[in-house]
Design a protein around this motif. Structure first.
Motif, PDB file in Angstrom:
ATOM      1  N   THR A  20     -43.423  -8.664  61.948  1.00  0.00           N
ATOM      2  CA  THR A  20     -44.552  -9.469  62.163  1.00  0.00           C
ATOM      3  C   THR A  20     -44.492 -10.691  61.749  1.00  0.00           C
ATOM      4  O   THR A  20     -44.826 -11.662  62.288  1.00  0.00           O
ATOM      5  N   LEU A  21     -44.158 -10.825  60.482  1.00  0.00           N
ATOM      6  CA  LEU A  21     -44.031 -12.103  59.787  1.00  0.00           C
ATOM      7  C   LEU A  21     -42.750 -12.932  60.461  1.00  0.00           C
ATOM      8  O   LEU A  21     -43.185 -14.274  60.393  1.00  0.00           O
ATOM      9  N   TRP A  22     -41.832 -12.395  60.833  1.00  0.00           N
ATOM     10  CA  TRP A  22     -40.530 -13.075  61.117  1.00  0.00           C
ATOM     11  C   TRP A  22     -40.996 -13.800  62.627  1.00  0.00           C
ATOM     12  O   TRP A  22     -40.549 -14.609  63.216  1.00  0.00           O
ATOM     13  N   GLY A  23     -41.932 -13.045  63.464  1.00  0.00           N
ATOM     14  CA  GLY A  23     -42.367 -13.545  64.488  1.00  0.00           C
ATOM     15  C   GLY A  23     -43.100 -14.546  64.512  1.00  0.00           C
ATOM     16  O   GLY A  23     -43.520 -15.191  65.473  1.00  0.00           O
ATOM     17  N   VAL A 256     -44.522 -10.558  69.013  1.00  0.00           N
ATOM     18  CA  VAL A 256     -45.451 -11.481  68.253  1.00  0.00           C
ATOM     19  C   VAL A 256     -45.114 -12.761  68.343  1.00  0.00           C
ATOM     20  O   VAL A 256     -45.958 -13.623  68.544  1.00  0.00           O
ATOM     21  N   ALA A 257     -43.863 -12.811  68.378  1.00  0.00           N
ATOM     22  CA  ALA A 257     -43.366 -14.511  68.632  1.00  0.00           C
ATOM     23  C   ALA A 257     -43.841 -14.989  70.236  1.00  0.00           C
ATOM     24  O   ALA A 257     -44.216 -16.278  70.293  1.00  0.00           O
ATOM     25  N   ALA A 258     -43.954 -13.980  70.984  1.00  0.00           N
ATOM     26  CA  ALA A 258     -44.097 -14.412  72.285  1.00  0.00           C
ATOM     27  C   ALA A 258     -45.754 -14.811  72.579  1.00  0.00           C
ATOM     28  O   ALA A 258     -46.061 -15.584  73.043  1.00  0.00           O
ATOM     29  N   ILE A 259     -46.428 -14.049  71.695  1.00  0.00           N
ATOM     30  CA  ILE A 259     -47.816 -14.108  71.750  1.00  0.00           C
ATOM     31  C   ILE A 259     -48.447 -15.551  71.164  1.00  0.00           C
ATOM     32  O   ILE A 259     -49.314 -16.246  71.551  1.00  0.00           O
ATOM     33  N   ALA A 260     -47.570 -15.693  69.977  1.00  0.00           N
ATOM     34  CA  ALA A 260     -48.052 -16.862  69.109  1.00  0.00           C
ATOM     35  C   ALA A 260     -47.484 -18.034  69.861  1.00  0.00           C
ATOM     36  O   ALA A 260     -48.163 -18.989  69.915  1.00  0.00           O
ATOM     37  N   ALA A 261     -46.374 -18.116  70.402  1.00  0.00           N
ATOM     38  CA  ALA A 261     -45.707 -19.259  71.405  1.00  0.00           C
ATOM     39  C   ALA A 261     -46.768 -19.517  72.287  1.00  0.00           C
ATOM     40  O   ALA A 261     -47.008 -20.762  72.695  1.00  0.00           O
ATOM     41  N   TYR A 262     -47.206 -18.519  73.032  1.00  0.00           N
ATOM     42  CA  TYR A 262     -48.162 -18.671  74.369  1.00  0.00           C
ATOM     43  C   TYR A 262     -49.275 -19.474  73.661  1.00  0.00           C
ATOM     44  O   TYR A 262     -50.079 -20.391  74.237  1.00  0.00           O
ATOM     45  N   TRP A 263     -50.027 -19.175  72.618  1.00  0.00           N
ATOM     46  CA  TRP A 263     -51.326 -19.525  72.207  1.00  0.00           C
ATOM     47  C   TRP A 263     -51.179 -20.640  71.373  1.00  0.00           C
ATOM     48  O   TRP A 263     -51.904 -21.605  71.078  1.00  0.00           O
TER      49      TRP A 263
END
Length: 307
Positions: A20-23, A256-263
């Protein structure tokens, strides 16, 4: 029996925590870059602080495993570049493309494991190679006919980080559970600290330091705490969870990275990047079952060091 099950469940939680954190780690590094603290300097500080504050406690264990210093050095160097490549690539490139190139690591793990651990591939292993290669080719396809290679420095950094990540996997497998998580964690911290420190000495303008604002200091201190905990969590988890299972858990980082990058950045992926991503993810899912025989004890084979 109950103690063993408890340790296994704790190891699962540490891997999910790490994934989670690395994402998400790429985002505070981008914030620091916007505040005037370059990626190389931020990485150096984030890893040097836990090395100085906690590292002395694990340093005494280094002498007890002095026969393994060569592989600890390999772990330090490869983990060092893996972390640096991840951060610098994520700062300047599209986060999902950089991470997907990073996750070609099962392909490189096959090569290094064959050379250093004498592991032979089964059919699943050859499938991992084919899926990884096709995923990379489709994702990097150039409509003008150019070779399907990374198109910028950030993507090359992501790719190189995945290669060194794979070699650090082999180093971790070789060291196994006989070397404590604390000693391996200290090796990772030292590797990143020394590598980034040399980079700042050789390229003093690459640090990008303008001013240490209050916001930057808070972010750096928070990153140092999280980096320290994540590094130890990874080393704890991969020594106690089967390779096939930990590989699946670490794929959660991409979600996690995909969701974070989107938002957070409004980044979007094209159709060929989605197809390539699916193939690369599929290869990672099967990567824990790709050896026909292993000449190292199964209990000493961690699957990934996302340090």
């Amino acid at each position: 029996m109950r103690s063993t099950r408890w340790q296994h469940n704790l190891a699962l939680l540490t891997l999910f925590y790490s994934a989670t954190l690395w994402g998400l780690f790429w985002y505070p590094f981008r914030l620091l870059d916007d505040l005037g603290v370059g990626g190389l300097l931020a990485t150096c500080i984030a890893y040097t602080l836990p090395t100085l504050i906690i590292g002395w406690y694990y340093a005494k264990g280094l002498w007890q495993v002095r026969s393994q210093w060569f592989w600890l050095l390999i772990l330090a160097i490869t983990s060092g570049w893996s972390n640096v490549g991840y951060v610098l690539g994520a700062l300047d490139g599209e986060i999902m493309r950089v991470l997907l190139l990073f996750y070609l690591s099962p392909l490189w793990t096959v090569v290094f494991a064959r050379v250093f651990l004498h592991e032979r591939l089964n059919r699943v292993g050859w499938s991992v190679i084919v899926l990884s290669l096709w995923g990379a080719v489709i994702m990097l396809w150039q409509p003008d006919g150019r070779l399907p290679l990374p198109s910028n420095q950030a993507e090359w950094l992501g790719l190189s980080a995945g290669v060194t990540f794979a070699l650090s996997i082999v180093a971790g497998r070789y060291l196994g559970v006989e070397v404590s998580e604390g000693v391996k964690t200290l090796s990772v911290w030292l590797g990143v600290s020394v590598l980034t420190g040399l980079g700042l000495l050789l390229m003093p303008h690459s640090g990008g330091l303008q001013v240490f604002s209050t916001s930057a200091l808070v972010l750096l201190l928070g990153l140092a705490v999280l980096v320290g905990s994540v590094t130890y969590a990874v080393q704890y988890g991969i020594a106690r969870v089967p390779a096939s299972q930990s590989n699946v858990i670490f794929l959660f980082e991409l979600v996690v990275a995909a969701i974070a990058a989107y938002w957070l950045t409004q980044e979007r992926m094209d159709w060929n990047e989605w197809v390539g991503a699916i193939l690369i993810l599929a290869s990672s899912l099967f990567s824990g079952q790709m050896q026909a025989t292993t000449l190292v004890k199964e209990t000493s084979l961690p699957s990934t060091p996302l340090d």
